[in-house]
Design a protein around this motif. Sequence first.
Motif, PDB file in Angstrom:
ATOM      1  N   SER A 224      41.560  27.355  43.433  1.00  0.00           N
ATOM      2  CA  SER A 224      42.603  28.379  43.275  1.00  0.00           C
ATOM      3  C   SER A 224      43.107  28.755  44.653  1.00  0.00           C
ATOM      4  O   SER A 224      42.362  29.300  45.470  1.00  0.00           O
ATOM      5  CB  SER A 224      42.030  29.616  42.573  1.00  0.00           C
ATOM      6  N   ILE A 226      45.834  30.865  46.527  1.00  0.00           N
ATOM      7  CA  ILE A 226      46.861  31.904  46.491  1.00  0.00           C
ATOM      8  C   ILE A 226      47.384  32.113  47.905  1.00  0.00           C
ATOM      9  O   ILE A 226      46.619  32.452  48.811  1.00  0.00           O
ATOM     10  CB  ILE A 226      46.299  33.228  45.951  1.00  0.00           C
ATOM     11  N   GLN A 231      52.048  35.165  43.709  1.00  0.00           N
ATOM     12  CA  GLN A 231      51.156  34.261  43.000  1.00  0.00           C
ATOM     13  C   GLN A 231      49.951  34.982  42.393  1.00  0.00           C
ATOM     14  O   GLN A 231      49.232  34.419  41.580  1.00  0.00           O
ATOM     15  CB  GLN A 231      50.675  33.150  43.934  1.00  0.00           C
ATOM     16  N   MET A 232      49.735  36.234  42.779  1.00  0.00           N
ATOM     17  CA  MET A 232      48.622  36.997  42.241  1.00  0.00           C
ATOM     18  C   MET A 232      48.948  37.612  40.885  1.00  0.00           C
ATOM     19  O   MET A 232      48.066  38.161  40.222  1.00  0.00           O
ATOM     20  CB  MET A 232      48.208  38.098  43.226  1.00  0.00           C
ATOM     21  N   ALA A 234      49.455  37.859  37.038  1.00  0.00           N
ATOM     22  CA  ALA A 234      48.720  37.167  35.970  1.00  0.00           C
ATOM     23  C   ALA A 234      49.537  36.072  35.311  1.00  0.00           C
ATOM     24  O   ALA A 234      48.985  35.091  34.806  1.00  0.00           O
ATOM     25  CB  ALA A 234      48.266  38.181  34.921  1.00  0.00           C
ATOM     26  N   THR A 239      47.563  31.854  39.344  1.00  0.00           N
ATOM     27  CA  THR A 239      46.517  32.741  38.833  1.00  0.00           C
ATOM     28  C   THR A 239      46.222  32.455  37.369  1.00  0.00           C
ATOM     29  O   THR A 239      45.065  32.450  36.936  1.00  0.00           O
ATOM     30  CB  THR A 239      46.936  34.215  38.991  1.00  0.00           C
TER      31      THR A 239
END
Length: 253
Positions: A224, A226, A231-232, A234, A239
Amino acid sequence: TYINTPASLSKTMVNVVLRQRLGYQGVVATDALNMSAISENLSELNAATKAINAGNDLLVMPMEVHTTKDMSKFATLLNELESEVNRKLIDVATIDASVKRILTLKEKKKILNYAASQYPASALKQVGSDAHHNIEAEIANKAVTCLKNEGNVLPIKLSKNDHVLFLTPYDNEIPAIKLGMRRLTANKVIALESHYEVMRYSAQTSESELSQKIAKASIVICNSEIVTNTQMNASNYATRVPALAMKLAAAAK
């Protein structure tokens, strides 16, 4: 809008503090120029121009590159920087000073080879040599730190009956994963018969597609990555997919 100037773009930090006060005259590399503090406030050209004018010799990650198609963006940026030089927005003397420092470092490390540098194929062969890969692996191994190991999951022990599914968001990470598995097999860290598959996930990755892949795997390893605040969210694939993969893998136990 006012923003604090990152050290990589600060002439005061690079030229005044580092070079004049501390007396360092060697090569200076920026921090990653594609990080949010810079990329969300400045264009790639603007950030690169400021980094050069600040006195940096090497620009690290001046843009996002995830596929071979993205490489063409480098040519565009170089042409734009040349235009900045022609417009007197970047001093040629600054470029010359950086070139001299870089060549001096190469000469000191005994890697200054003008003949080889003129031929891309020769340069690629050297960079991709076994010797260089071994050095890279040694550095990487010494740099990795395990912060958590709940349930003593690590190190993962693979048998010939295992099927590992690697999930990663970018094309450029796939060769590195495959290289790592080849090394582990060659060094007999994992069984020769162990099977693995690498899947690049994206915004188009569906739950059914992911579920089918995970159903065939005995071990799922998800990368993952980021790199921006957006991009954080949901709903963002960076993510959404890793979270979904964990949920599906847990359900498939």
